[in-house]
Enzyme design. Structure first.
Site, PDB file in Angstrom:
ATOM      1  N   LYS A  15       0.838  -1.214   0.000  1.00 52.17           N
ATOM      2  CA  LYS A  15       0.000   0.000   0.000  1.00 52.17           C
ATOM      3  C   LYS A  15       0.867   1.257   0.000  1.00 52.17           C
ATOM      4  CE  LYS A  15      -2.378  -1.186   3.744  1.00 52.17           C
ATOM      5  NZ  LYS A  15      -1.874  -2.531   4.090  1.00 52.17           N
ATOM      6  N   ARG A  90      -9.518   0.365   9.504  1.00 50.45           N
ATOM      7  CA  ARG A  90      -8.977  -0.963   9.826  1.00 50.45           C
ATOM      8  C   ARG A  90     -10.023  -1.851  10.491  1.00 50.45           C
ATOM      9  NH1 ARG A  90      -3.428  -0.022   8.884  1.00 50.45           N
ATOM     10  NH2 ARG A  90      -2.136  -1.518   9.987  1.00 50.45           N
ATOM     11  N   ARG A 127      11.823  -6.164   4.300  1.00 51.15           N
ATOM     12  CA  ARG A 127      11.630  -4.724   4.077  1.00 51.15           C
ATOM     13  C   ARG A 127      12.567  -3.920   4.973  1.00 51.15           C
ATOM     14  NH1 ARG A 127       5.695  -2.169   4.636  1.00 51.15           N
ATOM     15  NH2 ARG A 127       5.852  -2.794   6.819  1.00 51.15           N
ATOM     16  N   ARG A 160      11.621  -2.045  10.578  1.00 54.88           N
ATOM     17  CA  ARG A 160      10.578  -1.606  11.501  1.00 54.88           C
ATOM     18  C   ARG A 160      10.433  -2.631  12.612  1.00 54.88           C
ATOM     19  NH1 ARG A 160       5.275   0.077   8.121  1.00 54.88           N
ATOM     20  NH2 ARG A 160       4.314  -1.085   9.819  1.00 54.88           N
ATOM     21  N   ARG A 171       0.131  -9.334  13.074  1.00 55.16           N
ATOM     22  CA  ARG A 171      -0.498  -8.313  12.219  1.00 55.16           C
ATOM     23  C   ARG A 171      -1.372  -8.962  11.139  1.00 55.16           C
ATOM     24  NH1 ARG A 171       4.498  -5.368  10.186  1.00 55.16           N
ATOM     25  NH2 ARG A 171       3.092  -3.968   9.069  1.00 55.16           N
TER      26      ARG A 171
END
Ligand code: AMP
Length: 215
Positions: A15, A90, A127, A160, A171
Site C-alpha cells: 500500500k 482498519r 523490508r 521496523r 499483524r
C-alpha cells in the site's frame, strides 16, 4: 466533492509503495495512518505515547486515537479535492466514523489488493525503511545501492520494529479478524475493485490503471 481511494489489503501488500506512485500520478496526497502514528511516536506526542504500546505488538491502536490523527491530516488544504488512504479504516467502527464525516457527493473507491501470505511474509521480513525520509527498500527485490544506506538521502536503513517475525504473524491475524470484514461493509456502500498484487509494482500499477477509475 472529494475523491477518496482506500488502498485496502494486508500488511506487506504494498500500500505504501503503490500509494506513493499513485499519489504523484493522481495528484492526491497519500495519507497513511501508520506513518502518522509513527511520526507521533518519533516526536513523543501525546498521541504517539498512547499508540506506541499497541504498535510494538502489532495490535490496532484504539479508534479514537487514530481518528484524531487522521482528521487533523485530512482537513489540511492539500486533501480537499482527493485523498489516497493507506491503513485506514482498519475495522467496522472506523469505517462508520469515516462515513459520518463524508460529504454528499464524495466518491469513495476501495482498491482491494490481494496476495498470498507467503508473498506478504517475504515482503515484510526483508523490508527496510529509511530512518530519515521513509523510503522503502526490499533486500532482495529492491536493494539499496550501498548496504544499509538510503539511495535518496543517505539516511540509515532500519527494520521496523513490527516487521520482526512474531509481530508480522500477529499483524496478519489482526488483518484477517478485524480488517477483512470491511470488504462486505464497503461492497454494499461503495465501489470495491480487486487487484492482484503478488508481483512487482510496475505490473500492479498497470492493473490499477487498467481499471480506469477516473474514466
Ligand atoms: P501500517 O503502517 O499501516 O502497517 O500500521 C502500523 C501499525 O500502526 C499497525 O500495526 C497498528 O498498530 C497501527 N495502525 C495504523 N493504522 C491504524 C488504524 N487505522 N487503526 C488502528 N491502528 C492502526
Amino acid at each position: 466533492m472529494r475523491k477518496i481511494v482506500i488502498l485496502f489489503g494486508p500488511p506487506g501488500i504494498g500500500k505504501g509503495t503503490i500509494g506513493k506512485i499513485l499519489s504523484e500520478k493522481w495528484s492526491m496526497p497519500l495519507v497513511s495512518t501508520g506513518d502518522l502514528l509513527r511520526e507521533n511516536v518519533k516526536n513523543k506526542t501525546v498521541i504517539g505515547m498512547k499508540a506506541d504500546q499497541y504498535m510494538k505488538k502489532g495490535e490496532l491502536v484504539p479508534d479514537s486515537i487514530v481518528f484524531e490523527a487522521l482528521v487533523e491530516r485530512i482537513n489540511q488544504n492539500d486533501a480537499l479535492k482527493g485523498i489516497l488512504m493507506d491503513g485506514f479504516p482498519r475495522n467496522i467502527s472506523q469505517a462508520q466514523m469515516f462515513e459520518n464525516i463524508l460529504s454528499q457527493g464524495d466518491t469513495v473507491f476501495l482498491l482491494n489488493l490481494v496476495a498470498s501470505d507467503n508473498v506478504l511474509i517475504d515482503r515484510l521480513s526483508l523490508r527496510r525503511i529509511c530512518k530519515n525520509c521513509g523510503a522503502i527498500y526490499h533486500l532482495k527485490n529492491l536493494p539499496p545501492k550501498r548496504e544499509g544506506i538510503c539511495d535518496i538521502c543517505g539516511g540509515q536503513l532500519i527494520q521496523r520494529e513490527d516487521d520482526k517475525p512474531d509481530v508480522i504473524l500477529r499483524r496478519l491475524e489482526v488483518f484477517r479478524n478485524e480488517t477483512k470484514p470491511l470488504l462486505d461493509y464497503y461492497s454494499t456502500r461503495h465501489k470495491v475493485l480487486t487487484v492482484c498484487a503478488d508481483d512487482n509494482p510496475d505490473s500492479i500499477l498497470k492493473r490499477i490503471e487498467g481499471l480506469q477509475l477516473w474514466a
